[in-house]
Design a protein around this motif. Structure first.
Motif, PDB file in Angstrom:
ATOM      1  N   ASP A   6       0.910  -1.206  -0.109  1.00 16.44           N
ATOM      2  CA  ASP A   6       0.029  -0.081   0.018  1.00 16.44           C
ATOM      3  C   ASP A   6       0.976   1.089   0.156  1.00 16.44           C
ATOM      4  OD1 ASP A   6      -2.253  -1.502   0.188  1.00 16.44           O
ATOM      5  OD2 ASP A   6      -2.546  -1.484   2.199  1.00 16.44           O
ATOM      6  N   LEU A  57      -3.457   4.812   7.478  1.00 16.54           N
ATOM      7  CA  LEU A  57      -3.177   3.505   7.129  1.00 16.54           C
ATOM      8  C   LEU A  57      -2.498   2.720   8.119  1.00 16.54           C
ATOM      9  CD1 LEU A  57      -2.344   4.120   3.323  1.00 16.54           C
ATOM     10  CD2 LEU A  57      -4.521   3.141   4.326  1.00 16.54           C
ATOM     11  N   THR A  98      -4.809   1.608  10.998  1.00 18.68           N
ATOM     12  CA  THR A  98      -5.972   0.954  10.813  1.00 18.68           C
ATOM     13  C   THR A  98      -5.885  -0.068  10.088  1.00 18.68           C
ATOM     14  OG1 THR A  98      -6.139   2.406   8.900  1.00 18.68           O
ATOM     15  CG2 THR A  98      -7.768   3.137  10.818  1.00 18.68           C
ATOM     16  N   GLU A  99      -4.703  -0.301   9.376  1.00 20.97           N
ATOM     17  CA  GLU A  99      -4.624  -1.719   8.526  1.00 20.97           C
ATOM     18  C   GLU A  99      -3.271  -2.402   9.222  1.00 20.97           C
ATOM     19  OE1 GLU A  99      -6.203  -2.669   5.658  1.00 20.97           O
ATOM     20  OE2 GLU A  99      -7.615  -0.869   6.000  1.00 20.97           O
ATOM     21  N   TYR A 129      -0.100  -4.181   9.150  1.00 21.58           N
ATOM     22  CA  TYR A 129       1.113  -4.298   8.235  1.00 21.58           C
ATOM     23  C   TYR A 129       2.323  -4.944   8.616  1.00 21.58           C
ATOM     24  CZ  TYR A 129      -0.948  -0.830   5.341  1.00 21.58           C
ATOM     25  OH  TYR A 129      -1.952  -0.089   4.235  1.00 21.58           O
ATOM     26  N   GLU A 154      -5.870 -10.154   5.186  1.00 23.72           N
ATOM     27  CA  GLU A 154      -5.419  -8.876   5.381  1.00 23.72           C
ATOM     28  C   GLU A 154      -3.822  -8.621   5.264  1.00 23.72           C
ATOM     29  OE1 GLU A 154      -8.186  -6.994   9.051  1.00 23.72           O
ATOM     30  OE2 GLU A 154      -6.328  -8.189   9.489  1.00 23.72           O
ATOM     31  N   ASP A 189      -3.788  -6.028  -0.868  1.00 24.60           N
ATOM     32  CA  ASP A 189      -3.739  -4.492  -0.495  1.00 24.60           C
ATOM     33  C   ASP A 189      -4.965  -3.820  -0.286  1.00 24.60           C
ATOM     34  OD1 ASP A 189      -4.769  -3.703  -3.000  1.00 24.60           O
ATOM     35  OD2 ASP A 189      -2.957  -4.084  -3.844  1.00 24.60           O
ATOM     36  N   GLN A 190      -5.222  -2.848   0.239  1.00 22.30           N
ATOM     37  CA  GLN A 190      -6.429  -2.277   0.499  1.00 22.30           C
ATOM     38  C   GLN A 190      -7.328  -2.192  -0.421  1.00 22.30           C
ATOM     39  OE1 GLN A 190      -6.335   1.628   1.966  1.00 22.30           O
ATOM     40  NE2 GLN A 190      -4.597   2.323   0.493  1.00 22.30           N
TER      41      GLN A 190
END
Ligand code: CA
Length: 223
Positions: A28, A39, A42-43, A45, A176, A180-181
């Motif tokens: 991302d 990002l 919230t995501e 990695y 996840e 990618d998002q």
């Protein structure tokens, strides 16, 4: 393995993202500090490459905010060549490593590999599980010494499971870290990929843990 690249230099950002994708990571991209911070907050990695000089919010503040919010993913900071004070500030703010600009992409890739490996508790660049060996340096896997022919999705799945050997990994977690998002994610595909991977491995190293997910581990020694 999923990586976030936060760099406002569009060309450099693309260059890094392309190189990471080339060796099998999902990437991302963010182009300013606020977007990058959001990002990373919230995501999930597996590692972040974070430029220090960014519009909206500088890299040091970004990593500081993540750490104070309990975000523990490995962060590789990109710093200016002669600014030793930036390197110190970056490490003190919670970054795990840095590369000074200008850099060779290969060096960034090597540092990212090492950060991911160490975050998962592996000191060596090769991870073994029974007859399967994952060479994180070459992005390749073998079974009993024979190269496995894997699609990029299968490789990502195997790599994630092997980095987290012995742990139960849920389907959501796998999705996840494999896409990618922007990807249209469908959790049923994970089952299909696991099935293919099992076939290619031959022996059953990937256990289905009912209702929870999957666990990869080497078979116990039979005495
Ligand atoms: Ca910059």
């Amino acid at each position: 393995m999923r990586i976030l690249v936060v760099e406002d230099d569009v060309n450099l950002n693309r260059q890094l993202a392309d190189a990471l994708k080339e060796v099998g990571y999902v990437v991302d991209q963010a182009f300013d500090g606020e977007e990058g911070h959001f990002l990373g907050d919230t995501e999930p990695y597996d590692a972040v490459i974070l430029d220090i000089g960014l519009p909206e919010l500088d890299g040091i503040s970004v990593v500081e905010k993540w750490r104070s919010n309990g975000k523990a993913m490995p962060v590789l900071m990109l710093t200016a060549r002669d600014r030793w004070s930036d390197k110190v500030a970056g490490i003190d703010a919670g970054a795990d490593d840095y590369v000074a600009k200008p850099f060779h992409v290969e060096e960034v890739l090597a540092r990212v590999r090492a950060l991911i490996r160490r975050a998962a508790g592996h000191a060596s660049s090769e991870i073994a599980c029974g007859p399967v060996r994952l060479d994180t340096k070459a992005s390749k896997a073998t079974v009993n010494g024979v190269a496995m022919k894997l699609t990029s999705h299968e490789f990502r799945l195997l790599s994630y499971l092997m980095h987290h050997m012995g742990e139960v990994v849920s389907r959501t977690e796998l999705i996840e870290h494999m896409y990618d998002q922007d990807f249209d994610r469908d959790s049923n595909t994970i089952e299909v990929f696991v099935g293919r991977l099992r076939k290619k491995i031959g022996v059953d190293l990937i256990e289905t843990v009912r209702g929870l997910g999957y666990r990869m581990q080497a078979p116990a020694d039979a005495d």
